[in-house]
Enzyme design. Structure first.
Site, PDB file in Angstrom:
ATOM      1  N   HIS A   1      23.908  33.542  33.964  1.00  0.00           N
ATOM      2  CA  HIS A   1      23.208  34.155  35.094  1.00  0.00           C
ATOM      3  C   HIS A   1      22.515  35.451  34.698  1.00  0.00           C
ATOM      4  O   HIS A   1      22.817  36.070  33.672  1.00  0.00           O
ATOM      5  CB  HIS A   1      24.178  34.387  36.268  1.00  0.00           C
ATOM      6  CG  HIS A   1      25.265  35.390  36.000  1.00  0.00           C
ATOM      7  ND1 HIS A   1      25.097  36.748  36.163  1.00  0.00           N
ATOM      8  CD2 HIS A   1      26.559  35.223  35.591  1.00  0.00           C
ATOM      9  CE1 HIS A   1      26.222  37.374  35.882  1.00  0.00           C
ATOM     10  NE2 HIS A   1      27.133  36.476  35.519  1.00  0.00           N
ATOM     11  N   CYS A  31      31.898  34.764  32.972  1.00  0.00           N
ATOM     12  CA  CYS A  31      30.586  34.125  32.904  1.00  0.00           C
ATOM     13  C   CYS A  31      29.708  34.830  31.879  1.00  0.00           C
ATOM     14  O   CYS A  31      30.052  35.897  31.367  1.00  0.00           O
ATOM     15  CB  CYS A  31      29.922  34.142  34.279  1.00  0.00           C
ATOM     16  SG  CYS A  31      30.652  32.956  35.429  1.00  0.00           S
TER      17      CYS A  31
END
Length: 519
Positions: free
Chosen positions: A420, A439
């Site tokens: 992301h 992440c």
């Protein structure tokens, strides 16, 4: 006269056919005569006698069943030539980065050096078969799945039949030296590097570089013994074409230091610092160990990636992402990965869709451990951070300050990990970038979104920008999924064997090295 000629031609044809039939039958009889049978019940007795090879018992049994219980490594004159080729590779297994003691080496040495031309012997036959499976498992397979998972490696591993692979080698023995389709290509680059660093070690390695007392930093123009030591050290690894021996910090040395930093994914510095010297003073033996453990990791990667049409790969220790298509790098980017307490998982997935202007659904762990304590101190915390309750959960609304940035790249998985964007751009300026909750934050998230959607659906930068800044969550479904690999390599070599070494951010190398050295 014509009839006589016709009869003569027919007689010649019959003679030729008869001779061919005789030759075929003779050949078949010769093959049968050379084939030596073994008693299948004797295989168990062999493994009782040689228990260190016991793990290969099922494969040995499968091998001889496939060959109708005939000897494979012997004919009636003794060992076949390929057995000696295989033995030569086994005795050089250290070139594969494997510091292993070969089981029953005295027996094998006696077999190949003293009795190579002797008549076939059952123990000798089965010893060579067990030796083959030992070699194939150590060089190609590596540690088993359970052991690789213990080091945090969850990339799927390819299942290979080494019984079938032996047939391939026997049909084309040259593959034993040059079968580059059998391994992940990086393995062969690291193998070149291993040879280079062992040569450095054999020639005495490199000494320790020390700063004079009271000196903390060496700047361009300074003249010190340490400068000549750094120069020599960079030359040994190929960052300088020559070692001038000069003790003056000159332009040539600056260029070498820049090359060193760039290869190691670091920001080039204009000075020689204690941190740099600590890195340069890493013993060559430690570098060899690092290369060896990363060769082991290569054994766990499917060679299919060598010919993959398209993929995205993230290497955790180098904090680096590569988007590859048709054998070329489309895009590279710095990334931020999980900190030690929230490690990014090593695994693979299929990128199937992108989410623009995403909501961030706050994980329960973060809600309980971070947000609720802040809410107790500040009841307006959610509103101030563009968050809202969503049932019993909390989510952050789309916007430039959203923790996921303006786009996320989804490859559904049980670990709930994805790539992301991020509003925290300053972290990408740091050399060490383990700060996330697991992440992977991508510095060039916008560029990656453009490259993917342009190839997949003909989007342009304007269309991507509109989707990213719409303020309303919207998705792009890929027509063709893209494989994503998140891996862990602390050494990475180019095709010349020049190596970049990276920080062992999750401290996994020593554990893996212990597994290799214990065996």
């Amino acid at each position: 006269m014509i009839r006589l000629l016709q009869m003569l031609v027919l007689a010649i044809l019959f003679t030729i056919l008869a001779c061919k039939r005789d030759r075929d039958n003779t050949g078949k009889a010769h093959v049968e005569e050379k084939a030596i049978m073994i008693d299948s019940t004797s295989i168990n007795a062999f493994f009782a006698k040689y228990p260190e090879f016991n793990e290969f018992s099922p494969e040995v049994k499968e091998l001889y069943k496939k060959h109708n219980y005939h000897y494979i490594w012997h004919d009636r004159k003794g060992l076949i030539e390929f057995a000696e080729v295989l033995f030569n590779r086994v005795t050089q297994i250290d070139k594969e980065g494997l510091p292993l003691k070969i089981p029953y080496s005295e027996k094998l040495n006696a077999l190949f050096f003293n009795n190579a031309s002797s008549r076939p012997d059952l123990d000798a036959e089965l010893l060579v078969s067990a030796m083959y499976f030992y070699w194939a498992h150590k060089v190609y397979k590596g540690l088993d799945d359970k052991e690789s998972r213990e080091t945090g490696w969850y990339l799927p591993r390819e299942k290979v039949s080494y019984v079938a692979y032996l047939d391939t080698l026997m049909k084309d023995p040259g593959k034993i030296d040059n079968d580059k389709g059998e391994m992940f290509a990086q393995y062969y680059n690291l193998k070149k590097a291993l040879h280079r660093y062992r040569e450095i070690e054999k020639n005495g390695g490199w000494g320790t570089i020390t700063l004079p007392e009271g000196i903390k930093v060496i700047k361009p123009g300074d003249s010190l013994t340490a400068v000549s030591q750094v120069r020599k050290r960079l030359h040994m690894e190929g960052y300088l074409d020559r070692d001038s021996g000069s003790s003056i910090f000159d332009k040539e040395l600056t260029e070498g230091l820049t090359q060193y930093a760039m290869r190691h994914r670091q920001t080039p510095e204009k000075t020689i610092t204690p941190a740099l010297l600590k890195d340069l003073n890493t013993p060559v033996g430690d570098r060899i160990k690092t290369i060896s453990v990363n060769m082991e990791r290569c054994r766990w990667v499917s060679p299919e990636i060598n010919t993959a049409k398209e993929f995205i790969a993230v290497n955790i220790p180098s904090y680096w992402l590569v988007y590859s298509r048709d054998g070329s790098q489309v895009l590279t980017s710095r990334v931020v990965v999980g900190k030690d307490v929230n490690k990014t998982i090593v695994f693979s997935g299929q990128l199937s869709y992108l989410v623009f202007s995403p909501y961030w659904n706050v994980p329960n762990s973060i809600l309980e451990e971070e947000i609720k304590p802040k809410l107790e101190k500040n009841p307006n915390y959610l509103e101030e951070h563009n968050m809202e309750w969503y049932g019993k959960r909390v989510r952050q609304k789309p916007g430039s300050n959203n923790s996921l940035g303006l786009v996320k790249f989804m490859f559904p998985n049980s670990n709930n990990i994805y790539l992301h964007d991020t509003p925290a751009k300053s972290l990408f300026k740091k050399d060490e970038r383990a700060y996330s909750h697991g992440c992977v934050r991508v510095e060039k998230a916008r560029e990656l979104a453009i490259a993917i959607t342009k190839n997949d659906g003909g989007w342009n930068a304007k269309k991507v920008d509109h989707a990213m800044n719409s303020g309303k969550e919207n998705s792009y479904i890929l027509k063709k999924k893209i494989p994503v690999y998140i891996a862990y390599f602390t050494a990475w070599a180019d095709d010349k064997g020049s190596v970049a070494f990276f920080e062992d951010v999750y401290e996994r190398d020593n554990r893996l090295a212990a597994m290799l050295y214990i065996q």
